[in-house]
Design a protein around this motif. Sequence first.
Motif, mmCIF file in Angstrom:
data_model
loop_
_atom_site.group_PDB
_atom_site.id
_atom_site.type_symbol
_atom_site.label_atom_id
_atom_site.label_comp_id
_atom_site.label_asym_id
_atom_site.label_seq_id
_atom_site.Cartn_x
_atom_site.Cartn_y
_atom_site.Cartn_z
ATOM 1 N N SER A 26 0.836 -1.214 0.000
ATOM 2 C CA SER A 26 0.000 0.000 0.000
ATOM 3 C C SER A 26 0.861 1.249 0.000
ATOM 4 N N TYR A 27 1.979 1.165 0.720
ATOM 5 C CA TYR A 27 2.889 2.308 0.799
ATOM 6 C C TYR A 27 3.447 2.629 -0.585
ATOM 7 N N ASP A 28 3.924 1.606 -1.297
ATOM 8 C CA ASP A 28 4.434 1.805 -2.663
ATOM 9 C C ASP A 28 3.339 2.341 -3.580
ATOM 10 N N ALA A 29 2.149 1.740 -3.488
ATOM 11 C CA ALA A 29 1.035 2.167 -4.347
ATOM 12 C C ALA A 29 0.687 3.632 -4.082
ATOM 13 N N SER A 30 0.683 4.024 -2.802
ATOM 14 C CA SER A 30 0.314 5.405 -2.474
ATOM 15 C C SER A 30 1.386 6.396 -2.951
ATOM 16 N N LYS A 31 2.650 5.977 -2.881
ATOM 17 C CA LYS A 31 3.730 6.844 -3.364
ATOM 18 C C LYS A 31 3.626 7.031 -4.883
ATOM 19 N N LEU A 32 3.302 5.963 -5.598
ATOM 20 C CA LEU A 32 3.138 6.057 -7.057
ATOM 21 C C LEU A 32 1.934 6.936 -7.394
ATOM 22 N N HIS A 33 0.850 6.767 -6.642
ATOM 23 C CA HIS A 33 -0.356 7.555 -6.889
ATOM 24 C C HIS A 33 -0.065 9.042 -6.697
ATOM 25 N N LYS A 34 0.643 9.344 -5.610
ATOM 26 C CA LYS A 34 1.000 10.731 -5.312
ATOM 27 C C LYS A 34 1.924 11.296 -6.397
ATOM 28 N N ALA A 35 2.806 10.440 -6.918
ATOM 29 C CA ALA A 35 3.754 10.881 -7.954
ATOM 30 C C ALA A 35 3.045 11.209 -9.263
ATOM 31 N N LEU A 36 1.883 10.577 -9.481
ATOM 32 C CA LEU A 36 1.177 10.735 -10.753
ATOM 33 C C LEU A 36 0.049 11.758 -10.714
ATOM 34 N N LYS A 37 -0.562 11.930 -9.536
ATOM 35 C CA LYS A 37 -1.731 12.804 -9.522
ATOM 36 C C LYS A 37 -1.322 14.263 -9.359
ATOM 37 N N GLY A 38 -2.186 15.150 -9.780
ATOM 38 C CA GLY A 38 -1.884 16.581 -9.641
ATOM 39 C C GLY A 38 -0.990 17.080 -10.761
ATOM 40 N N ALA A 39 -0.555 18.315 -10.622
ATOM 41 C CA ALA A 39 0.251 18.928 -11.685
ATOM 42 C C ALA A 39 1.657 18.345 -11.660
ATOM 43 N N GLY A 40 2.149 17.998 -12.831
ATOM 44 C CA GLY A 40 3.515 17.476 -12.916
ATOM 45 C C GLY A 40 3.618 16.054 -12.398
ATOM 46 N N THR A 41 4.703 15.381 -12.739
ATOM 47 C CA THR A 41 4.917 13.996 -12.360
ATOM 48 C C THR A 41 6.209 13.916 -11.572
ATOM 49 N N ASP A 42 6.195 13.165 -10.472
ATOM 50 C CA ASP A 42 7.423 12.970 -9.713
ATOM 51 C C ASP A 42 8.144 11.753 -10.295
ATOM 52 N N ASP A 43 8.936 12.007 -11.343
ATOM 53 C CA ASP A 43 9.580 10.900 -12.060
ATOM 54 C C ASP A 43 10.586 10.153 -11.193
ATOM 55 N N GLU A 44 11.183 10.856 -10.235
ATOM 56 C CA GLU A 44 12.155 10.207 -9.357
ATOM 57 C C GLU A 44 11.528 9.021 -8.617
ATOM 58 N N VAL A 45 10.286 9.208 -8.176
ATOM 59 C CA VAL A 45 9.575 8.151 -7.443
ATOM 60 C C VAL A 45 9.221 6.992 -8.373
ATOM 61 N N LEU A 46 8.696 7.314 -9.552
ATOM 62 C CA LEU A 46 8.364 6.260 -10.532
ATOM 63 C C LEU A 46 9.598 5.414 -10.825
ATOM 64 N N ILE A 47 10.704 6.100 -11.077
ATOM 65 C CA ILE A 47 11.944 5.417 -11.445
ATOM 66 C C ILE A 47 12.446 4.546 -10.292
ATOM 67 N N GLU A 48 12.481 5.125 -9.093
ATOM 68 C CA GLU A 48 13.004 4.375 -7.949
ATOM 69 C C GLU A 48 12.208 3.094 -7.697
ATOM 70 N N ILE A 49 10.893 3.214 -7.672
ATOM 71 C CA ILE A 49 10.070 2.044 -7.327
ATOM 72 C C ILE A 49 10.069 1.014 -8.447
ATOM 73 N N LEU A 50 9.863 1.451 -9.698
ATOM 74 C CA LEU A 50 9.748 0.474 -10.778
ATOM 75 C C LEU A 50 11.075 -0.182 -11.149
ATOM 76 N N ALA A 51 12.190 0.512 -10.891
ATOM 77 C CA ALA A 51 13.491 -0.093 -11.209
ATOM 78 C C ALA A 51 13.936 -1.078 -10.135
ATOM 79 N N SER A 52 13.466 -0.886 -8.885
ATOM 80 C CA SER A 52 14.041 -1.663 -7.774
ATOM 81 C C SER A 52 13.176 -2.813 -7.265
ATOM 82 N N ARG A 53 11.871 -2.782 -7.513
ATOM 83 C CA ARG A 53 11.008 -3.831 -6.949
ATOM 84 C C ARG A 53 11.051 -5.103 -7.794
ATOM 85 N N THR A 54 10.788 -6.238 -7.146
ATOM 86 C CA THR A 54 10.766 -7.519 -7.865
ATOM 87 C C THR A 54 9.488 -7.611 -8.709
#
Length: 330
Positions: free
Chosen positions: A88-116
């Motif tokens: 849930s923590y990962d999902a909420s961080k991704l949701h926060k990175a995507l919603k609203g103005a602009g995208t937090d690409d650092e978060v997308l990159i960190e989570i999607l590159a590192s998780r199994t």
Amino acid sequence: MAYRGSVRPYVNFNAKHDAEVLHKAMKGIGTDEDTILMLLTARSNDQRQQIKAAYKKAYGKDLVSALKSELGGLFESLIVALMTPPVSYDASKLHKALKGAGTDDEVLIEILASRTGEQIKDIIKVYKKEFGGKLEKDICGDTSGHYQKLLVILLQGNREEGVDEEKTEKDAKDLYAAGEGKFGTDEEKFITILGNRSAEHLRKVFDAYKKLSGSDIEDSIEGETTGNLENLLVAVVKCARSVPQFFAEGLYKSMRRAGTDDDTLMRIMVSRSEVDMLDIRASFKKMYGVSLYSTIQMLRHVLRRGRRSSQEDTTGDYQKALLYLCGGND
């Protein structure tokens, strides 16, 4: 596999007792932050969920809401993060990175590159359940080009297994031909190979690539690509080489700036505390010659400057909680 987290399940665990201790810490005038942080950083996430259930049963209210009403600032954010199940923590961080103005690409990159692959599949399910949308669709709405394509490949969570000796040389040659070996860059090749091969296979490919071109694959990526695609490709390479090193570097950078990047610092400390924090600590010491623990201790001076008194109280607790999550000095 030996357990490599710094936070481990508490041995004589009693959810009902812990719920009572937390209730007392929040009752009456003033809050006993020390008790709260020492208790919660010494329980596994699974145990925290059991405490949450016991608290509701005993007191008829939600523990997280109670904590939020008593705490503030960075300390509150950290405690709420610790109370959230990892997926849930990962999902909420991704949701926060995507919603609203602009995208937090650092978060997308960190989570999607590192998780199994398994973790990514779980994140997709929880994301849909908690936010009612499809993660892939939301990512595609916020990104474009080759960067988007690689994110979508990583979202499939279907890397190949093992090492295909036949393919390692060919992959290295293909990567060389797609980048340094030609005028212009064939990004598709990079995306397909780096997005789909196993980490073990890629490590062999990187060795072969170095023999072939005389340089590290990261250097070639940095020379051949730019922006988010470059950052994502480099993150994928680093995670294939060593996930703990990738996070040690992330932590170092989060604390090196003039102002601390607390979002990143907190995200990594919380999400890796039960996964590989011991390895991250070892990598950190090896890479930077200082311990992660002493680096977090040094933050206090930075945190204390320019903050008003109410914030100041919470930064001390926040820092103490981070040190508990770190789990020791090296």
